[in-house]
Design a protein around this motif. Structure first.
Motif, mmCIF file in Angstrom:
data_model
loop_
_atom_site.group_PDB
_atom_site.id
_atom_site.type_symbol
_atom_site.label_atom_id
_atom_site.label_comp_id
_atom_site.label_asym_id
_atom_site.label_seq_id
_atom_site.Cartn_x
_atom_site.Cartn_y
_atom_site.Cartn_z
ATOM 1 N N ALA A 119 -1.322 6.352 7.518
ATOM 2 C CA ALA A 119 -2.205 5.465 8.279
ATOM 3 C C ALA A 119 -1.798 4.006 8.111
ATOM 4 C CB ALA A 119 -3.657 5.669 7.838
ATOM 5 N N VAL A 120 -1.553 3.593 6.879
ATOM 6 C CA VAL A 120 -1.168 2.200 6.630
ATOM 7 C C VAL A 120 0.203 1.903 7.219
ATOM 8 C CG1 VAL A 120 -0.648 0.509 4.839
ATOM 9 C CG2 VAL A 120 -2.599 2.046 4.568
ATOM 10 N N TYR A 121 1.168 2.775 6.987
ATOM 11 C CA TYR A 121 2.527 2.555 7.474
ATOM 12 C C TYR A 121 2.564 2.528 9.001
ATOM 13 C CZ TYR A 121 7.640 2.726 7.177
ATOM 14 O OH TYR A 121 8.985 2.436 7.252
ATOM 15 N N GLY A 122 1.907 3.491 9.638
ATOM 16 C CA GLY A 122 1.918 3.544 11.096
ATOM 17 C C GLY A 122 1.203 2.375 11.728
ATOM 18 N N CYS A 123 0.061 1.969 11.151
ATOM 19 C CA CYS A 123 -0.680 0.836 11.712
ATOM 20 C C CYS A 123 0.074 -0.476 11.533
ATOM 21 C CB CYS A 123 -2.061 0.756 11.055
ATOM 22 S SG CYS A 123 -3.216 2.065 11.539
ATOM 23 N N VAL A 124 0.730 -0.653 10.402
ATOM 24 C CA VAL A 124 1.511 -1.879 10.184
ATOM 25 C C VAL A 124 2.678 -1.943 11.156
ATOM 26 C CG1 VAL A 124 3.016 -3.061 8.532
ATOM 27 C CG2 VAL A 124 0.826 -2.129 7.782
ATOM 28 N N MET A 125 3.321 -0.818 11.412
ATOM 29 C CA MET A 125 4.407 -0.791 12.396
ATOM 30 C C MET A 125 3.910 -1.235 13.765
ATOM 31 S SD MET A 125 6.217 2.818 11.377
ATOM 32 C CE MET A 125 7.346 2.762 12.779
ATOM 33 N N ALA A 126 2.779 -0.685 14.174
ATOM 34 C CA ALA A 126 2.248 -1.013 15.498
ATOM 35 C C ALA A 126 1.754 -2.461 15.559
ATOM 36 C CB ALA A 126 1.110 -0.046 15.856
ATOM 37 N N PHE A 127 1.191 -2.958 14.459
ATOM 38 C CA PHE A 127 0.611 -4.304 14.463
ATOM 39 C C PHE A 127 1.691 -5.379 14.600
ATOM 40 C CE2 PHE A 127 -0.813 -8.150 12.299
ATOM 41 C CZ PHE A 127 -2.029 -8.383 12.936
ATOM 42 N N TYR A 128 2.751 -5.266 13.827
ATOM 43 C CA TYR A 128 3.782 -6.299 13.850
ATOM 44 C C TYR A 128 4.716 -6.142 15.046
ATOM 45 C CZ TYR A 128 2.545 -8.071 9.241
ATOM 46 O OH TYR A 128 1.893 -8.656 8.189
ATOM 47 N N GLY A 129 5.128 -4.899 15.335
ATOM 48 C CA GLY A 129 6.035 -4.688 16.454
ATOM 49 C C GLY A 129 7.368 -5.396 16.255
ATOM 50 N N GLY A 130 8.126 -5.505 17.313
ATOM 51 C CA GLY A 130 9.371 -6.258 17.270
ATOM 52 C C GLY A 130 10.359 -5.750 16.235
ATOM 53 N N LYS A 131 10.975 -6.682 15.522
ATOM 54 C CA LYS A 131 11.998 -6.327 14.542
ATOM 55 C C LYS A 131 11.410 -5.565 13.359
ATOM 56 C CE LYS A 131 15.082 -10.205 15.608
ATOM 57 N NZ LYS A 131 15.782 -11.395 15.066
ATOM 58 N N VAL A 132 10.201 -5.940 12.961
ATOM 59 C CA VAL A 132 9.560 -5.231 11.843
ATOM 60 C C VAL A 132 9.368 -3.763 12.196
ATOM 61 C CG1 VAL A 132 7.484 -5.086 10.419
ATOM 62 C CG2 VAL A 132 8.420 -7.322 11.029
ATOM 63 N N ASP A 133 8.917 -3.511 13.409
ATOM 64 C CA ASP A 133 8.707 -2.136 13.849
ATOM 65 C C ASP A 133 10.028 -1.372 13.895
ATOM 66 O OD1 ASP A 133 7.149 0.073 15.135
ATOM 67 O OD2 ASP A 133 8.435 -0.429 16.840
ATOM 68 N N TRP A 213 -3.922 -7.160 6.787
ATOM 69 C CA TRP A 213 -4.476 -5.989 6.115
ATOM 70 C C TRP A 213 -5.935 -5.775 6.491
ATOM 71 C CZ3 TRP A 213 -1.181 -2.716 4.393
ATOM 72 C CH2 TRP A 213 0.058 -3.153 3.925
ATOM 73 N N LYS A 214 -6.687 -6.860 6.703
ATOM 74 C CA LYS A 214 -8.085 -6.704 7.128
ATOM 75 C C LYS A 214 -8.173 -6.119 8.531
ATOM 76 C CE LYS A 214 -10.370 -10.148 4.240
ATOM 77 N NZ LYS A 214 -11.218 -11.369 4.222
ATOM 78 N N ILE A 215 -7.277 -6.529 9.404
ATOM 79 C CA ILE A 215 -7.282 -5.971 10.762
ATOM 80 C C ILE A 215 -6.927 -4.494 10.728
ATOM 81 C CG2 ILE A 215 -6.133 -6.063 13.009
ATOM 82 C CD1 ILE A 215 -5.837 -9.046 12.664
ATOM 83 N N VAL A 216 -5.930 -4.149 9.904
ATOM 84 C CA VAL A 216 -5.525 -2.744 9.803
ATOM 85 C C VAL A 216 -6.662 -1.893 9.253
ATOM 86 C CG1 VAL A 216 -3.975 -1.149 8.627
ATOM 87 C CG2 VAL A 216 -3.068 -3.247 9.629
ATOM 88 N N TRP A 217 -7.291 -2.358 8.157
ATOM 89 C CA TRP A 217 -8.323 -1.554 7.507
ATOM 90 C C TRP A 217 -9.641 -1.568 8.285
ATOM 91 C CZ3 TRP A 217 -7.736 2.034 4.050
ATOM 92 C CH2 TRP A 217 -6.650 2.004 3.181
ATOM 93 N N ASN A 218 -10.003 -2.702 8.906
ATOM 94 C CA ASN A 218 -11.325 -2.829 9.533
ATOM 95 C C ASN A 218 -11.345 -2.476 11.010
ATOM 96 O OD1 ASN A 218 -12.294 -3.771 7.068
ATOM 97 N ND2 ASN A 218 -11.972 -5.920 7.612
ATOM 98 N N HIS A 219 -10.182 -2.516 11.690
ATOM 99 C CA HIS A 219 -10.176 -2.301 13.126
ATOM 100 C C HIS A 219 -9.302 -1.122 13.568
ATOM 101 C CE1 HIS A 219 -12.486 -5.953 13.837
ATOM 102 N NE2 HIS A 219 -11.633 -6.625 13.072
ATOM 103 N N LEU A 220 -8.128 -1.004 12.983
ATOM 104 C CA LEU A 220 -7.222 0.051 13.449
ATOM 105 C C LEU A 220 -7.542 1.408 12.811
ATOM 106 C CD1 LEU A 220 -3.790 -1.839 13.566
ATOM 107 C CD2 LEU A 220 -5.489 -1.507 15.366
ATOM 108 N N ILE A 221 -7.569 1.459 11.485
ATOM 109 C CA ILE A 221 -7.791 2.737 10.805
ATOM 110 C C ILE A 221 -9.142 3.371 11.163
ATOM 111 C CG2 ILE A 221 -8.105 3.803 8.532
ATOM 112 C CD1 ILE A 221 -5.879 2.104 7.479
ATOM 113 N N PRO A 222 -10.259 2.609 11.221
ATOM 114 C CA PRO A 222 -11.521 3.255 11.620
ATOM 115 C C PRO A 222 -11.483 3.858 13.017
ATOM 116 C CG PRO A 222 -11.963 1.168 10.548
ATOM 117 C CD PRO A 222 -10.478 1.224 10.755
ATOM 118 N N ASN A 223 -10.686 3.305 13.919
ATOM 119 C CA ASN A 223 -10.630 3.826 15.282
ATOM 120 C C ASN A 223 -9.738 5.049 15.418
ATOM 121 O OD1 ASN A 223 -12.091 1.996 17.427
ATOM 122 N ND2 ASN A 223 -11.247 0.609 15.899
ATOM 123 N N ILE A 224 -9.008 5.379 14.374
ATOM 124 C CA ILE A 224 -8.241 6.629 14.374
ATOM 125 C C ILE A 224 -8.776 7.558 13.289
ATOM 126 C CG2 ILE A 224 -6.146 5.574 15.329
ATOM 127 C CD1 ILE A 224 -5.032 5.434 12.500
#
Length: 328
Positions: A119-133, A213-224
């Protein structure tokens, strides 16, 4: 303004409204759907019974996995030995208690741990996008291409030094399964999270300077959350099956540690001579994985908005009385 009118669009995903305006939490709706599924409830009850057996089963027998009964060597089930004994005179019931406990422990650790990492790895990939992804996706694909069977064989059977000798074999196998158990789910979570990134509440949080990290934990992970719950039950099942498979071929858990895979592997060559030694562990494995599969199906139906039980949950008792009066 009433309680119902005060519900914001953001809160609608967490609450549903009955026909007479009563708000019901989404979690309660999901719970009611799950409890209406008899197959899912049966799976939950079966899993709880196996869990309780693994925790308190040793208190119902005077024997342990290290005790040898010379009067009952290779004997079938009896009043003295509920599941019979091995060819060495060890009580199979005591071995089953530890074997089921070890398999459940491995399944829960790997199932929950791998989904959190995914969950953390996938959400971080999607959040940053671009070269990080791209970099994180390359690492993910490289890990997926690694032969997990070979790694398990080297780690559990090779010369691991003093550290390996001090660690129990079930712990070593758990770590290996955890390392290789999250990658497939991470790709799925990444694809779903990429669509969530475009939602207005995520854009607003980024604009306001909320940390990643707050966006990932509070917005992305709860919605999946529904996907994570389903993947956890699926991950527990796969971890148990992997443990059984690896231990069966001799590269998983090693005695004196005990598991269902070890018991099945030890008795596989003696099915005709000592059938109880093979069938009791095998039936326990089927019951354990089958209960998780039944719960997974029930949870999938419970999270499905088109479930046939939605109408029963959302329709209030007062409206049912009105319908009955109108029909009369």
């Amino acid at each position: 303004m009433s309680t119902v009118d005060a519900i914001t669009p953001e809160a609608e995903a967490d609450a549903l409204k009955t026909d007479d305006g009563v708000v019901i939490a989404k979690g309660m709706i999901i719970l009611r759907r799950f409890l209406r599924n008899r197959t899912a409830v049966a799976g939950l009850v079966l899993f709880v019974l196996l869990l309780v057996f693994s925790l308190v089963g040793q208190f119902f027998t005077p024997w342990t996995k290290n005790d040898i009964d010379p009067a009952f060597i290779g004997e079938g089930p009896s009043a003295d030995h509920f599941f019979g004994t091995t060819q060495a005179g060890i009580d199979l019931y005591a071995l089953m208690v530890e074997g089921i406990r070890t398999s459940i422990l491995i399944g829960l650790i790997v199932g929950v741990g791998s989904m959190l990492v995914a969950a953390v790895y996938g959400c971080v990939m999607a959040f940053y996008g671009g070269k990080v992804d791209k970099v994180m996706l390359f690492i993910l694909e490289a890990l997926i291409m690694m032969p997990s069977l070979l790694v398990v064989a080297v780690v559990t059977s090779g010369n691991g030094g003093d550290l390996k000798d001090k660690l129990p074999s079930w712990f070593t196998l758990t770590i290996v399964l955890l390392v290789f158990g999250w990658m497939g789910a991470a790709r799925l979570i990444r694809s779903i999270s990429m669509s969530l990134i475009e939602r207005d509440y995520v854009k607003a949080a980024r604009y306001m300077g909320v940390s990643t990290w707050k966006i990932v934990w509070n917005h992305l992970i709860p919605n999946i959350g529904s996907l994570l719950v389903l993947e956890i039950t699926r991950g527990v099942t796969l971890a148990i099956l992997s443990e059984v498979a690896y231990s069966f071929i001799g590269i998983g858990i090693k005695p004196p540690d005990m598991s269902l895979g070890v018991l099945i592997g030890q008795a596989s060559q003696q099915v005709t001579s000592f059938p109880w030694m093979f069938w009791f562990p095998l039936l326990a494995m089927f019951a354990l994985t089958g209960s998780m599969a039944m719960m997974n199906d029930g949870l999938r139906d419970a999270f499905d908005p088109s479930s046939s039980s939605v109408g029963k949950v959302r329709k209030s008792r007062r409206n049912r009385v009105k319908d009955a009066e109108a029909a009369a």
